[in-house]
Design an enzyme around this catalytic site. Structure first.
Site, short mmCIF file in Angstrom:
data_model
loop_
_atom_site.label_atom_id
_atom_site.label_comp_id
_atom_site.label_asym_id
_atom_site.label_seq_id
_atom_site.Cartn_x
_atom_site.Cartn_y
_atom_site.Cartn_z
N LEU A 68 59.84 55.76 35.86
CA LEU A 68 59.16 56.75 35.07
C LEU A 68 59.61 56.59 33.81
O LEU A 68 58.74 57.45 32.74
CB LEU A 68 59.16 57.89 35.69
CG LEU A 68 58.78 58.10 37.28
CD1 LEU A 68 59.04 59.33 37.90
CD2 LEU A 68 57.25 57.62 37.40
N ASP A 312 58.22 48.77 42.24
CA ASP A 312 59.05 48.52 41.11
C ASP A 312 58.28 48.63 40.06
O ASP A 312 58.26 47.73 39.02
CB ASP A 312 59.76 46.83 41.22
CG ASP A 312 60.71 46.60 39.92
OD1 ASP A 312 61.16 47.79 39.46
OD2 ASP A 312 61.21 45.68 39.94
C1 NCD Z 1 62.59 46.59 35.57
C2 NCD Z 1 62.43 47.69 34.21
O1 NCD Z 1 61.53 47.45 33.49
O2 NCD Z 1 63.26 48.70 34.37
N1 NCD Z 1 62.30 45.70 35.14
C3 NCD Z 1 61.74 44.38 36.02
O3 NCD Z 1 61.72 43.43 35.46
N2 NCD Z 1 61.77 44.68 37.30
C4 NCD Z 1 64.11 46.63 35.93
C5 NCD Z 1 64.21 46.00 37.26
O4 NCD Z 1 63.62 46.49 38.20
O5 NCD Z 1 64.97 45.24 37.26
ZN ZN Z 2 65.70 45.52 39.50
ZN ZN Z 3 63.09 48.18 39.16
#
Ligand code: NCD
Ligand code: ZN
Ligand code: ZN
Ligand code: ZN
Length: 438
Positions: A68, A312
């Site tokens: 977030l 994610d």
């Molecule tokens: C995530 C982030 O942007 O915080 N980035 C990603 O590529 N998934 C970090 C994470 O989930 O490892």
């Molecule tokens: Zn991650």
């Molecule tokens: Zn993540």
């Protein structure tokens, strides 16, 4: 009726789990009060009536993995905008990862994110606590304080970073078992991913991109399964991305190890051939893999080897994504597109029923996190946290039109058949036909 009391709601013509003929569902005082043809009898005059036209009714979705960006990067997402994206996506509870700036590594920050989530009021926002101070992987945080604070932190993760030191991970697992909380691991052996920006394979070799081997993920999954076994602890694997991880999860579960795992919609749908465009929107950790990985992940989700879907959701500013591939920040949006993708891949293909989808997007994640009032069956007396899905209402993704403050969706211009047409959170409609309701 005061502003605090949820209104009486009548959802007309919904099909719980997409099964049987449409019924009416009455929601009163935040609970499901009646289900059936007579549910709408004796409606109070100020009741809200929503005709859902035979749409599928599911328990509200639970996301174990959302970013977030508040505090620190409120230019890319806030608790308020992320909550709006969640509501539009059918989510009634999301777990907000700890890699904020400052990180959520102490009770002051976790309680503050919790309070902001409550005041926004569009879905439950559960801050994830960091496992180590500053996500540096060295010194454990005061997990007990965060767990007993106002936010009642239930999940701890250094996501974005791996808890790579086996001794630190071992201690974290031991400590978590005592506290009854869950450690969620971003499985990436950092010694194997120095400078890596893409999946190590033929595509990255051809494009001249530094590779992130499957072994960087799988070696940590194997290690942590064994550490969890010996600590008598539970461990959760974030964003599982490889065929080998699926094999390891199968093995570990067969041993009776308390291991759970999530998969993202993008790892189910997309593979590394997308990188041919060199478009930074496809850069993500772990990287998009090969098509046999996407197939193994789908199969594992259907069979239960992978427990659930997590988005994610990782908002990034345009200037951080619209640049040279290797310079782009990893991560992509997910909250507003998860349901349509999972429905397209697994329900429309006939591999899953809507009830199965409810399991992987609501029931299992709620169980894994230990939430009492989410992921509940659709029946009288249960809390009214619900998602309404129209399985046949084609729509085209436009990043700029998403409720998220960022627009980094890899699905720009793609059309999906299913869409979330309503979300009910604690007895109140939080979104209807794409509109977020205050
Ligand atoms: C995530 C982030 O942007 O915080 N980035 C990603 O590529 N998934 C970090 C994470 O989930 O490892
Ligand atoms: Zn991650
Ligand atoms: Zn993540
Ligand atoms: Zn937007």
């Amino acid at each position: 009726m005061t502003a605090l009391e949820p209104p009486t709601l009548l959802l007309r013509r919904v099909r719980p789990y997409g099964e049987g003929d449409p019924v009416d569902v009455l929601v009163r005082d935040g609970l499901i009060a009646a289900v059936g043809p007579d549910a709408g009898d004796d409606l109070p005059g100020d009741a809200e009536i929503h005709d859902m036209g035979g749409a599928v009714l599911l328990p509200g979705f639970v996301d174990l993995h959302t970013h977030l960006r508040e505090p620190g990067r409120e230019d890319t997402e806030t608790v308020a905008t992320g909550s709006a994206a969640a509501a539009r996506g059918g989510y009634t509870a999301v777990f907000a990862m700890a890699n904020t700036q400052p990180p959520q590594d102490n009770q002051t920050v976790t309680d503050s994110v919790w309070r902001i989530g409550r005041s926004v009021g569009l879905c439950d926002i559960h801050p994830v606590g960091a496992v180590t101070v500053g996500l540096k992987g060295e010194q454990l945080t005061e997990m007990g304080q965060m767990a007993s604070g106002e936010a009642r932190v239930k999940i701890f993760s250094d996501d974005g970073m791996c808890v790579y030191d086996p001794l630190v991970m071992r201690r974290a697992l031991e400590y978590s078992a005592g506290l009854g909380v869950l450690i969620a691991q971003h499985a990436e052996e950092p010694r194997l991913t120095k400078g890596a920006v893409a999946h190590e394979g033929p595509t990255a070799a051809r494009l001249g991109l530094t590779g992130w081997p499957r072994s960087a993920e799988e070696s940590i999954v194997a290690r942590d399964a064994i550490l969890a076994r010996d600590a008598g602890a539970r461990v959760h694997i974030c964003h599982a991305s490889t065929t080998g991880t699926v094999e390891l999860l199968k093995w570990a579960k067969a041993q009776g190890i308390s291991i759970t795992a999530e998969v993202t919609p993008h790892h189910l749908l997309l593979d590394d051939t997308r990188l041919e465009s060199y478009d930074g929107v496809y850069r993500v950790n772990p990287p998009l893999r090969e098509s046999h990985d996407t197939l193994a992940l789908r199969e594992a989700l259907v069979s239960g080897v992978i427990d659930c879907v997590a988005t994610d959701h990782a908002p990034h500013a345009a200037q951080e994504k619209c640049c040279e591939f290797a310079a782009a920040r990893p991560g992509m949006l997910g909250l507003e597109t998860a349901l349509p993708i999972v429905a397209a891949l697994l329900v429309e293909s006939g591999e899953m029923s809507w009830r199965d989808l409810a399991r992987v997007m609501s029931t299992r994640p709620a169980e894994i996190a230990g939430l009492q009032d989410q992921g509940r069956p659709i029946r009288v007396g249960e809390p009214a946290n619900l998602a309404v899905v129209d399985p046949d209402s084609p729509w085209t993704v436009v990043g700029e039109e998403l409720a998220s403050l960022s627009a980094n969706t890899p699905y720009e211009g793609m059309t999906f058949a299913a869409r979330v047409v309503g979300t009910v959170y604690r007895g109140r409609m939080t979104s209807r036909d794409g509109e977020v309701l205050a």
